[in-house]
Write a protein that holds these residues in place. Structure first.
Motif, PDB file in Angstrom:
ATOM      1  N   VAL A  92     -80.811  26.851 -16.490  1.00 10.75           N
ATOM      2  CA  VAL A  92     -81.170  25.686 -15.689  1.00 10.75           C
ATOM      3  C   VAL A  92     -79.924  24.933 -15.251  1.00 10.75           C
ATOM      4  CG1 VAL A  92     -82.285  23.437 -15.781  1.00 10.75           C
ATOM      5  CG2 VAL A  92     -83.479  25.440 -16.656  1.00 10.75           C
ATOM      6  N   GLN A  93     -78.932  24.850 -16.112  1.00 12.11           N
ATOM      7  CA  GLN A  93     -77.709  24.140 -15.779  1.00 12.11           C
ATOM      8  C   GLN A  93     -76.803  24.952 -14.858  1.00 12.11           C
ATOM      9  OE1 GLN A  93     -75.821  23.091 -19.451  1.00 12.11           O
ATOM     10  NE2 GLN A  93     -77.396  21.628 -20.046  1.00 12.11           N
ATOM     11  N   ARG A  94     -76.844  26.276 -14.973  1.00 12.88           N
ATOM     12  CA  ARG A  94     -75.869  27.101 -14.274  1.00 12.88           C
ATOM     13  C   ARG A  94     -76.351  27.639 -12.948  1.00 12.88           C
ATOM     14  NH1 ARG A  94     -75.413  31.586 -16.426  1.00 12.88           N
ATOM     15  NH2 ARG A  94     -73.319  32.126 -15.732  1.00 12.88           N
ATOM     16  N   LEU A  95     -77.658  27.913 -12.811  1.00 11.24           N
ATOM     17  CA  LEU A  95     -78.158  28.594 -11.633  1.00 11.24           C
ATOM     18  C   LEU A  95     -78.560  27.599 -10.555  1.00 11.24           C
ATOM     19  CD1 LEU A  95     -80.321  31.372 -13.313  1.00 11.24           C
ATOM     20  CD2 LEU A  95     -77.972  31.517 -12.498  1.00 11.24           C
ATOM     21  N   ALA A  96     -78.419  28.038  -9.319  1.00 14.14           N
ATOM     22  CA  ALA A  96     -78.779  27.206  -8.182  1.00 14.14           C
ATOM     23  C   ALA A  96     -80.176  27.573  -7.696  1.00 14.14           C
ATOM     24  CB  ALA A  96     -77.770  27.396  -7.044  1.00 14.14           C
ATOM     25  N   VAL A  97     -80.863  26.586  -7.112  1.00 11.58           N
ATOM     26  CA  VAL A  97     -82.201  26.785  -6.570  1.00 11.58           C
ATOM     27  C   VAL A  97     -82.079  27.473  -5.209  1.00 11.58           C
ATOM     28  CG1 VAL A  97     -84.256  25.581  -5.756  1.00 11.58           C
ATOM     29  CG2 VAL A  97     -83.064  24.780  -7.792  1.00 11.58           C
ATOM     30  N   PRO A  98     -82.906  28.514  -4.915  1.00 10.92           N
ATOM     31  CA  PRO A  98     -83.921  29.120  -5.772  1.00 10.92           C
ATOM     32  C   PRO A  98     -83.295  30.073  -6.790  1.00 10.92           C
ATOM     33  CG  PRO A  98     -83.905  30.224  -3.651  1.00 10.92           C
ATOM     34  CD  PRO A  98     -82.899  29.104  -3.544  1.00 10.92           C
ATOM     35  N   VAL A  99     -83.794  30.027  -8.012  1.00  7.85           N
ATOM     36  CA  VAL A  99     -83.202  30.800  -9.090  1.00  7.85           C
ATOM     37  C   VAL A  99     -83.736  32.230  -9.044  1.00  7.85           C
ATOM     38  CG1 VAL A  99     -82.918  28.782 -10.546  1.00  7.85           C
ATOM     39  CG2 VAL A  99     -85.013  30.107 -10.715  1.00  7.85           C
ATOM     40  N   PRO A 100     -82.934  33.213  -9.473  1.00 12.64           N
ATOM     41  CA  PRO A 100     -83.409  34.597  -9.499  1.00 12.64           C
ATOM     42  C   PRO A 100     -84.334  34.836 -10.683  1.00 12.64           C
ATOM     43  CG  PRO A 100     -81.219  34.477 -10.419  1.00 12.64           C
ATOM     44  CD  PRO A 100     -81.545  33.090  -9.948  1.00 12.64           C
ATOM     45  N   GLU A 101     -84.850  36.060 -10.747  1.00 10.41           N
ATOM     46  CA  GLU A 101     -85.719  36.423 -11.866  1.00 10.41           C
ATOM     47  C   GLU A 101     -84.899  36.521 -13.147  1.00 10.41           C
ATOM     48  OE1 GLU A 101     -87.745  40.067 -11.381  1.00 10.41           O
ATOM     49  OE2 GLU A 101     -88.899  39.896 -13.217  1.00 10.41           O
ATOM     50  N   ARG A 102     -85.263  35.745 -14.150  1.00 10.83           N
ATOM     51  CA  ARG A 102     -84.605  35.749 -15.448  1.00 10.83           C
ATOM     52  C   ARG A 102     -85.680  35.773 -16.526  1.00 10.83           C
ATOM     53  NH1 ARG A 102     -79.072  36.271 -15.813  1.00 10.83           N
ATOM     54  NH2 ARG A 102     -78.976  34.799 -17.545  1.00 10.83           N
ATOM     55  N   VAL A 103     -85.475  36.580 -17.546  1.00 11.88           N
ATOM     56  CA  VAL A 103     -86.453  36.665 -18.631  1.00 11.88           C
ATOM     57  C   VAL A 103     -86.605  35.316 -19.312  1.00 11.88           C
ATOM     58  CG1 VAL A 103     -86.951  37.760 -20.849  1.00 11.88           C
ATOM     59  CG2 VAL A 103     -85.966  39.108 -18.991  1.00 11.88           C
ATOM     60  N   SER A 104     -85.499  34.608 -19.483  1.00 13.41           N
ATOM     61  CA  SER A 104     -85.554  33.316 -20.158  1.00 13.41           C
ATOM     62  C   SER A 104     -86.376  32.316 -19.367  1.00 13.41           C
ATOM     63  CB  SER A 104     -84.143  32.782 -20.369  1.00 13.41           C
ATOM     64  OG  SER A 104     -83.455  32.676 -19.132  1.00 13.41           O
ATOM     65  N   LEU A 105     -86.217  32.300 -18.038  1.00 14.04           N
ATOM     66  CA  LEU A 105     -86.974  31.352 -17.216  1.00 14.04           C
ATOM     67  C   LEU A 105     -88.450  31.742 -17.142  1.00 14.04           C
ATOM     68  CD1 LEU A 105     -84.418  30.730 -14.328  1.00 14.04           C
ATOM     69  CD2 LEU A 105     -84.840  29.357 -16.369  1.00 14.04           C
ATOM     70  N   ASP A 106     -88.740  33.047 -17.094  1.00 14.91           N
ATOM     71  CA  ASP A 106     -90.138  33.480 -17.133  1.00 14.91           C
ATOM     72  C   ASP A 106     -90.800  33.052 -18.437  1.00 14.91           C
ATOM     73  OD1 ASP A 106     -89.545  36.616 -15.397  1.00 14.91           O
ATOM     74  OD2 ASP A 106     -90.015  34.612 -14.648  1.00 14.91           O
ATOM     75  N   PHE A 107     -90.063  33.166 -19.543  1.00 18.99           N
ATOM     76  CA  PHE A 107     -90.589  32.726 -20.833  1.00 18.99           C
ATOM     77  C   PHE A 107     -90.842  31.218 -20.822  1.00 18.99           C
ATOM     78  CE2 PHE A 107     -91.256  32.705 -25.322  1.00 18.99           C
ATOM     79  CZ  PHE A 107     -90.642  31.562 -25.806  1.00 18.99           C
ATOM     80  N   LEU A 108     -89.917  30.468 -20.257  1.00 18.94           N
ATOM     81  CA  LEU A 108     -90.083  29.019 -20.179  1.00 18.94           C
ATOM     82  C   LEU A 108     -91.296  28.643 -19.346  1.00 18.94           C
ATOM     83  CD1 LEU A 108     -88.786  26.312 -21.001  1.00 18.94           C
ATOM     84  CD2 LEU A 108     -87.503  26.393 -18.861  1.00 18.94           C
ATOM     85  N   VAL A 109     -91.511  29.344 -18.239  1.00 21.66           N
ATOM     86  CA  VAL A 109     -92.673  29.064 -17.389  1.00 21.66           C
ATOM     87  C   VAL A 109     -93.966  29.410 -18.111  1.00 21.66           C
ATOM     88  CG1 VAL A 109     -93.876  29.813 -15.306  1.00 21.66           C
ATOM     89  CG2 VAL A 109     -91.450  29.266 -15.207  1.00 21.66           C
ATOM     90  N   ALA A 110     -93.999  30.568 -18.766  1.00 22.44           N
ATOM     91  CA  ALA A 110     -95.212  30.979 -19.469  1.00 22.44           C
ATOM     92  C   ALA A 110     -95.593  29.960 -20.542  1.00 22.44           C
ATOM     93  CB  ALA A 110     -95.028  32.359 -20.078  1.00 22.44           C
ATOM     94  N   VAL A 111     -94.615  29.528 -21.334  1.00 21.37           N
ATOM     95  CA  VAL A 111     -94.905  28.559 -22.393  1.00 21.37           C
ATOM     96  C   VAL A 111     -95.244  27.200 -21.803  1.00 21.37           C
ATOM     97  CG1 VAL A 111     -93.920  27.348 -24.367  1.00 21.37           C
ATOM     98  CG2 VAL A 111     -93.473  29.776 -24.056  1.00 21.37           C
ATOM     99  N   GLY A 112     -94.456  26.747 -20.819  1.00 23.07           N
ATOM    100  CA  GLY A 112     -94.698  25.423 -20.243  1.00 23.07           C
ATOM    101  C   GLY A 112     -96.036  25.321 -19.549  1.00 23.07           C
TER     102      GLY A 112
END
Length: 809
Positions: A92-112
């Protein structure tokens, strides 16, 4: 429940993998909550059951490899989740919008999204407080509003708001049906079919509120920029420039903006450079020398002094035999509005733009102000370029632990994978320069490194380890990885952020620098020589890249070994075509595509297109085969039912009064007859809807002159269908499957081969069913739209409706 509010997440993701994880989370929460309420579990139990189901879902979709039966989490699973959350925070701190596919971000979306769905379900359904359910939905919507650098589109907001209003309206209708009555403003009861004036007024109020919520932010100035973007701009002194155009600058961590600049589809002209240097190098803006878990960032405490006091002489402390050239440069800001001043390394004088308190950092050579002051302004500098030689750097004195540069620039967080790799690379290297060259040469295409703005996702918990494993990334990752590995070898190193020299304008000494020239490289400390630049990023993929003679780029041939190429006075090797990007400019890279390939892949797209086309053409035939198989199993079910019901009481009844055997026999007869009719449709036989089974069979046998075997099979199927439709008991199901096969074979023999192929590839019976289904769906949608139009008409105040009726009358 929450699918509409989640549409706002589409504004911050580059791909749509998050949609699947959001849908799975919502579906699991909804299904488990419904089942929990069906067995009358308390509200708190419903929430716990949904939480447990969500945990099992994320364990299954994001496994660590040490789960029980693949769905039950273990201690390793929770450690894996913690690593994913840590990685998500760093992304979240390093990537610019729109962010690419990342396993960590997919996990964050699924949980959130799952947690939001649980909160909405508990509040709206369990506790019957749908208004409070707007709080978690608002939290979900606030995520893209906070992180998006520009204003968020109003379309996802309207969809989210419509979903929330629908939630409120549904709960209101349910409450009225259970506990109240519908009435007008004067208290008169309203029939069920009659629209309620009070409900119509509420819908009008909700519609007006939604319109105002969309229109007002568009009219009020200052409400079109992301919240975090404005906060970062305030803290860093960057922000919008004059004239209403968005300016590009450097935020608190300059590295975090690199990728955003590189991913801009259309390059933005930032500033122009006019220099007497025929072979200019890189322009520095900031230095990242404080190491973090996943890279580098600028050190917070700096020894900065007013620029008016002057600069440190670049030649101080350097060997007298070291050759250097002094050049002048004039820079003019265009759409760059920054508090960091782009300058060449080793400046001797700087004339900064007025109107700002410019300060000079003696440790890094960075010149910065307390606020942006470069847009539309000019600044000039004199600078030295040194001709470092490999033999001189190899003979540099040993590093001293008392040297401040060594003390503050060798800090590193040891990671076993990186430590082992560095040990293998520097083993047997006697000098500091040879160790640095071994690390630099490691980032070679021979070791499968390639340039791409689309990085490969990893789950190690360290972005550096993920990059070294995936070996695909852009300049910031190359620079951070090399600086990390150099420090691991005990050598001072830091990451520098800035720009390449860009593209030469004409044949003169003026260069255009755009957002696509944003770049990061490495500086390594050599005693008496100072900070020496090294660039591990593949030079062929960076517009305006510089290849230094003392540090040949891993993607270029080594001139010392091949004898090719000439070194300029500054020691930088000339590469590329002068007509492209100057003396250093390689072929560049199409940033919108995220990198360049190593060969034509057109054939791959043709193969993929052919596979997709064949797959689409095979769908009707596959559907026809599924139907045929299902119908052929009907006879077997009759026999199974017969054996299972032997000895059952005679009054056992199903399917409208039939016992199990009779019902199964009727279904078998209907299935066999439907298969015969579909076969006739596929083979383009005439099948009038008005004909009875007996008449159809007689006509088919007579007109087609069927042989005795197929003719008897057709008559057998027609008799079975008649008995199934009209008789008290159906015909014996035994033999229907064989009769169906014999009849189909006889009909197929009577038609040309081409028609048989057409029936097998594109069966008309399936296509006709799909066409009727589409027609019915369109009709239903049309009826629904008509109903919406009538409902919208009822939203118009009655005086206006009466006035319109008077005009039309």
């Amino acid at each position: 429940m929450t699918p509409r509010p989640t549409t706002v997440l589409s504004t911050i993701f580059d791909l749509y993998s998050w949609v699947l994880y959001s849908f799975l989370s919502i579906a699991v929460v909804v299904i488990v909550s419904i089942c929990a309420r069906a067995v009358r579990i308390p509200v708190w139990g419903q929430g716990l059951a949904a939480l447990a189901a969500l945990l099992l879902l994320v364990t299954w979709t994001f496994p660590s490899g040490h789960e029980f039966l693949r769905v039950f989490p273990s201690a390793s699973t929770f450690r894996h989740f913690d690593a994913l959350l840590t990685q998500a925070g760093q992304d979240v701190q390093r990537l610019a919008v729109p962010v690419p596919e990342r396993v960590s971000l997919d996990f964050l979306v699924a949980v959130g999204v799952g947690l939001v769905a649980i909160a909405v379900d508990v509040l709206a359904v369990g506790m019957r407080h749908p208004a409070l359910a707007g709080l978690p939905l608002l939290a979900l919507y606030s995520v893209p509003v906070a992180v998006h650098p520009d204003s968020v589109s109003w379309i996802p907001f309207v969809l989210s708001a419509a979903g929330y209003l629908w939630l409120l309206m549904t709960d209101h209708i349910d409450r009225v049906r259970r506990w109240g009555r519908r009435f007008t403003g004067d208290g008169r009861d309203i029939d069920t079919w009659e629209p309620s004036p009070l409900a119509a007024a509420g819908r009008r109020v909700g519609f007006a509120a939604l319109v105002l919520a969309v229109v007002i932010p568009l009219l009020v100035p200052g409400l079109t920029t992301g919240v975090l973007d404005r906060i970062a701009a305030y803290n860093s002194g960057t922000g919008p420039g004059t004239g209403g155009t968005t300016q590009l600058g450097t935020s608190i961590n300059p590295i975090s903006t690199l990728r955003g600049s590189l991913r801009l589809g259309t390059p933005v002209n930032l500033f122009q450079l006019h220099t007497s240097d025929p072979d200019p190098g890189y322009l520095r803006t900031a230095v990242a020398d404080q190491i973090t878990d996943n890279g580098f960032k600028p050190r917070s405490a700096r020894r900065a002094q007013p620029l008016a006091r002057g600069l440190v002489e670049p030649t101080n402390g350097k060997p007298s035999s070291l050759k250097y050239q002094r050049y002048q440069a004039q820079l003019t800001g265009q759409r760059l509005d920054d508090r960091y001043l782009p300058l060449f390394a080793n400046p001797t004088t700087v004339q900064a733009p007025g109107g700002a308190n410019w300060r000079y950092d003696t440790d890094t050579g960075v010149v910065a102000a307390d606020r942006p002051a470069t847009a539309g302004r000019s600044w000039s500098t004199n600078y030295d370029t040194f001709d470092y030689q490999a033999k001189d750097l190899r003979a540099a004195p040993e590093l001293s632990s008392g040297d401040p540069a060594v003390k503050y620039n060798t800090e590193v967080r040891h990671i076993p994978q990186i430590t082992d790799q560095v040990d293998r690379l520097v083993r047997g290297k006697a000098t500091e320069y040879d160790r640095v060259r071994a690390i630099l040469d490691f980032f070679s295409p021979k070791n499968h490194f390639k340039y791409s703005l689309q990085t490969k996702a990893g789950t190690s918990g360290s972005a550096i380890v993920d990059f070294l494993k995936g070996r695909q990334g852009y300049c910031e990752q190359y620079a951070s990885a090399m600086a990390w590995m150099t420090r691991e070898a005990g050598i001072p190193a830091r990451v520098v952020v800035g720009y390449t020299h860009g593209t030469r304008l004409g044949n003169g000494q003026t260069w255009q620098i755009t957002s696509h020239e944003a770049h990061a490289w490495v500086e390594v400390w050599f005693p008496t020589f100072g900070w020496v630049p090294f660039d591990p990023t593949p030079s062929t993929d960076v517009s305006g890249s510089a290849v230094f003679g003392w540090a040949p780029n891993p993607s270029e041939p080594d001139p010392s070994s091949s004898g090719g190429g000439s070194a300029s006075q500054s020691g930088r090797k000339e590469t590329g075509s002068p007509a492209d990007a100057g003396q250093h400019g390689g072929a560049g890279v199409n940033r919108a595509d995220g990198g360049s390939g190593n060969g034509s892949t057109v054939w791959l797209y043709w193969v993929l297109g052919a596979v997709v086309l064949v797959g689409l053409l095979a769908i009707p035939a596959a559907r026809r085969g599924v139907l045929r198989g299902r119908r052929s199993r009907a006879e077997g079910r009759v026999l199974a039912v017969s054996s299972a019901t032997d000895g059952d009481p005679p009054d056992l009844r199903v399917d409208g009064g039939d016992d199990a055997r009779t019902a199964a026999g009727r279904r078998a007869a209907h299935a066999a007859w439907d298969e015969l009719v579909d076969t006739m449709v596929d083979l383009r036989y005439e099948v009038p809807a008005s004909e009875t089974p007996r008449a159809l069979a007689a006509r088919l046998v007579h007109d087609e002159s069927l042989p005795a075997g197929p003719a008897g099979a057709v008559q057998r199927l027609a008799l079975a269908e008649e008995r199934a439709r009209y008789a008290r008991t159906p015909a014996d199901a035994a033999g229907l499957r064989d009769a169906s096969r014999q009849a189909r074979a006889g009909l197929a023999e009577r038609v040309p081969r081409l028609r048989r192929w057409g029936a097998a590839i594109l069966p008309r019976s399936v296509l006709h069913r799909w066409r009727r289904a589409v027609s019915d769906t369109v009709g239903a949608i049309t009826a629904r739209i008509t109903g919406w139009q009538q409902a919208a008409y009822r939203l118009v105040p009655r005086p206006l409706r009466n006035r319109r009726a008077d005009r039309t009358g």
